[in-house]
Design a protein around this motif. Structure first.
Motif, PDB file in Angstrom:
ATOM      1  N   LEU A   1       0.824  -1.208   0.000  1.00  0.00           N
ATOM      2  CA  LEU A   1       0.000   0.000   0.000  1.00  0.00           C
ATOM      3  C   LEU A   1       0.859   1.260   0.000  1.00  0.00           C
ATOM      4  N   GLN A   2       1.877   1.292   0.862  1.00  0.00           N
ATOM      5  CA  GLN A   2       2.750   2.456   0.894  1.00  0.00           C
ATOM      6  C   GLN A   2       3.500   2.627  -0.422  1.00  0.00           C
ATOM      7  N   ARG A   3       3.905   1.521  -1.028  1.00  0.00           N
ATOM      8  CA  ARG A   3       4.616   1.583  -2.305  1.00  0.00           C
ATOM      9  C   ARG A   3       3.717   2.124  -3.413  1.00  0.00           C
ATOM     10  N   MET A   4       2.462   1.684  -3.442  1.00  0.00           N
ATOM     11  CA  MET A   4       1.545   2.140  -4.486  1.00  0.00           C
ATOM     12  C   MET A   4       1.156   3.603  -4.288  1.00  0.00           C
ATOM     13  N   ILE A   5       0.906   4.000  -3.033  1.00  0.00           N
ATOM     14  CA  ILE A   5       0.577   5.405  -2.780  1.00  0.00           C
ATOM     15  C   ILE A   5       1.735   6.307  -3.171  1.00  0.00           C
ATOM     16  N   GLY A   6       2.956   5.928  -2.787  1.00  0.00           N
ATOM     17  CA  GLY A   6       4.115   6.712  -3.186  1.00  0.00           C
ATOM     18  C   GLY A   6       4.301   6.753  -4.693  1.00  0.00           C
ATOM     19  N   GLY A   7       4.012   5.630  -5.363  1.00  0.00           N
ATOM     20  CA  GLY A   7       4.138   5.605  -6.814  1.00  0.00           C
ATOM     21  C   GLY A   7       3.147   6.515  -7.505  1.00  0.00           C
ATOM     22  N   VAL A   8       1.906   6.546  -7.004  1.00  0.00           N
ATOM     23  CA  VAL A   8       0.896   7.420  -7.605  1.00  0.00           C
ATOM     24  C   VAL A   8       1.298   8.882  -7.461  1.00  0.00           C
ATOM     25  N   PHE A   9       1.732   9.270  -6.262  1.00  0.00           N
ATOM     26  CA  PHE A   9       2.069  10.673  -6.042  1.00  0.00           C
ATOM     27  C   PHE A   9       3.377  11.068  -6.732  1.00  0.00           C
ATOM     28  N   SER A  10       4.243  10.122  -7.016  1.00  0.00           N
ATOM     29  CA  SER A  10       5.441  10.455  -7.784  1.00  0.00           C
ATOM     30  C   SER A  10       5.146  10.569  -9.273  1.00  0.00           C
ATOM     31  N   THR A  11       4.039   9.980  -9.726  1.00  0.00           N
ATOM     32  CA  THR A  11       3.669  10.011 -11.141  1.00  0.00           C
ATOM     33  C   THR A  11       2.777  11.195 -11.474  1.00  0.00           C
ATOM     34  N   LEU A  12       2.017  11.704 -10.493  1.00  0.00           N
ATOM     35  CA  LEU A  12       1.047  12.765 -10.779  1.00  0.00           C
ATOM     36  C   LEU A  12       1.681  14.065 -11.279  1.00  0.00           C
ATOM     37  N   PRO A  13       2.763  14.589 -10.656  1.00  0.00           N
ATOM     38  CA  PRO A  13       3.310  15.868 -11.157  1.00  0.00           C
ATOM     39  C   PRO A  13       3.709  15.842 -12.628  1.00  0.00           C
ATOM     40  N   PRO A  14       4.510  14.850 -13.090  1.00  0.00           N
ATOM     41  CA  PRO A  14       4.816  14.862 -14.532  1.00  0.00           C
ATOM     42  C   PRO A  14       3.587  14.673 -15.406  1.00  0.00           C
ATOM     43  N   THR A  15       2.575  13.946 -14.886  1.00  0.00           N
ATOM     44  CA  THR A  15       1.340  13.796 -15.653  1.00  0.00           C
ATOM     45  C   THR A  15       0.637  15.137 -15.830  1.00  0.00           C
TER      46      THR A  15
END
Length: 405
Positions: free
Chosen positions: A267-281
């Motif tokens: 869960l922590q890995r997926m949440i961190g992955g989503v928030f690391s992907t949102l800015p460039p998106t």
């Protein structure tokens, strides 16, 4: 009174041009040497910080309260006193996603993966029970709920201690209710007994066990590791897609599995992955939004760069509003236990900020493109629907990439 400095006879050390001021008019190099005492460097640093702070004061209030003001100022050539559009948007984007990440972490620390409140108890069933059997049944149900919360693996040590305190309080209330019904109370040793500890495999043991699966596990892993082969894509892209698919399968099995440690890590890995992907998106969406404005205002004969400045300031305002909404929510959470009225005040402020976002963007579009209200509202509606469709696709891509992190 400042003395007038004459630069007659001085030449630029870089290009040799005659100096007419502190900076060369040919190459822009300063006449002052960079080799200075430490106190001079400290003075320049302080001046730079104060200058930036001054630009923040001149930029953020009109960005939040005056629709289109910064954009019109930029088009008019008055730019020095304001923060540049891209830098403004970039900083606010990073800050807003950082604060939202904190909010998500705060929520995940209170809500378990299965949707149960982590340390929430309800003693009404115990206190209203009509027979000793109902008291013991209600007590056991509450204790099972606390144990399920502990088994999720999402509780901090502090919250684990709270579950033991809550269990002790439930046993005391059940004991009092049994006495009222004329039955034998719960023994003092049972009241003080802590909840059973959750056995969690260490990470190294867990990984070692994962490398030696049983026959069913071998079959599942063999199915998951099937490589992605799309004929018209390069091998490098197929290899990357295979890796992403494997990560998605690993995270899915970890979240749906029985191991609380693996579930928490996933869960922590997926949440961190989503928030690391949102800015460039979001950065990809900004020039796309400018293209939409160009298409809907093609007869206004404006350059694409003008639409891009509008898009940058629009997104900067959105990120600032989202940042304020998140900060207001966090303040409400912290202040409500001490003063209940602050929760209502913060809720009203959040509602006002949410309603202000579409109003601001509509007024901004009207002031910049200078069309009548009917046409502005129609174009705003069309641009908004197109943009929200693209935003939904972008968020879906960010979610998939986050799950595959």
């Amino acid at each position: 009174m400042k003395q007038l400095t004459s630069y007659e006879g001085l030449h630029c050390a870089n290009c040799g041009a005659s100096m007419q001021g502190e900076f060369c008019h040919e190459c822009g190099q300063s006449i002052h040497s960079v080799l200075k005492p430490v106190h001079s460097m400290a003075e320049e640093t302080l001046e730079t910080v104060l200058h930036i702070d001054g630009r923040i004061v001149h930029t953020l209030p009109p960005l939040l309260l005056k629709p289109g003001f910064l954009t019109l100022e930029y088009f008019s050539g008055r730019r020095v006193r304001y923060i540049a559009p891209f830098r403004l948007m970039f900083v606010l984007c990073v800050l807003s996603f950082f604060v939202f990440h904190l909010v998500i972490d705060q929520i995940s620390s209170k809500v378990a993966a299965h949707g149960f409140p982590l340390v929430s108890v309800n003693s009404n069933a115990i206190e209203n029970a009509g027979s000793p059997a109902q008291v013991r049944k209600a007590l056991q149900k509450q204790l099972d709920g606390l144990q399920n919360a502990r088994a999720t693996g999402l509780l901090s040590p502090n919250l684990l201690d709270q579950t033991n305190v809550a269990a002790q309080d439930l046993r005391q209330k059940a004991s009092r209710r049994l006495l009222e019904l004329g039955a034998a109370p719960i023994s003092a040793a049972s009241v003080a007994e802590p909840l059973p500890s959750v056995t969690v495999k260490p990470a190294d043991t867990m990984r070692a066990a994962a490398t030696v699966p049983d026959d069913a596990g071998q079959k599942a892993i063999g199915q998951e590791s099937t490589p992605v082969q799309i004929a018209w894509l390069p091998d490098m892209v197929n290899a990357r897609l295979t890796e992403l698919a494997r990560h998605i399968q690993d995270n899915r099995h970890a979240v749906l599995g029985d191991d609380p440690l693996r579930r928490q890590e996933a869960l922590q890995r997926m949440i961190g992955g989503v928030f690391s992907t949102l800015p460039p998106t979001m950065f990809v969406l900004i020039p796309v939004f400018a293209i939409l404005l160009k298409l809907f205002y093609v007869f206004r004969r404006r350059l694409y760069m003008e639409h891009l400045i509008v898009a940058l300031h629009s997104h900067a305002f959105i990120f600032l509003s989202l940042l304020l909404i998140a900060v207001t929510g966090m303040l409400s959470t912290w202040l409500r236990p001490h003063a209940a009225w602050t929760g209502y005040a913060m809720g009203l402020l959040q509602t006002a900020l949410i309603l202000w976002i579409p109003t601001y963007l509509l007024v901004m579009q009207k002031r910049i493109y200078r069309q009548g209200w009917p046409m502005t509202v129609l174009k705003f509606w069309c641009v908004s629907w197109c943009y929200f469709g693209l935003l939904g696709i972008a968020l879906l891509v960010a979610l998939v990439l986050g799950v595959a992190h």
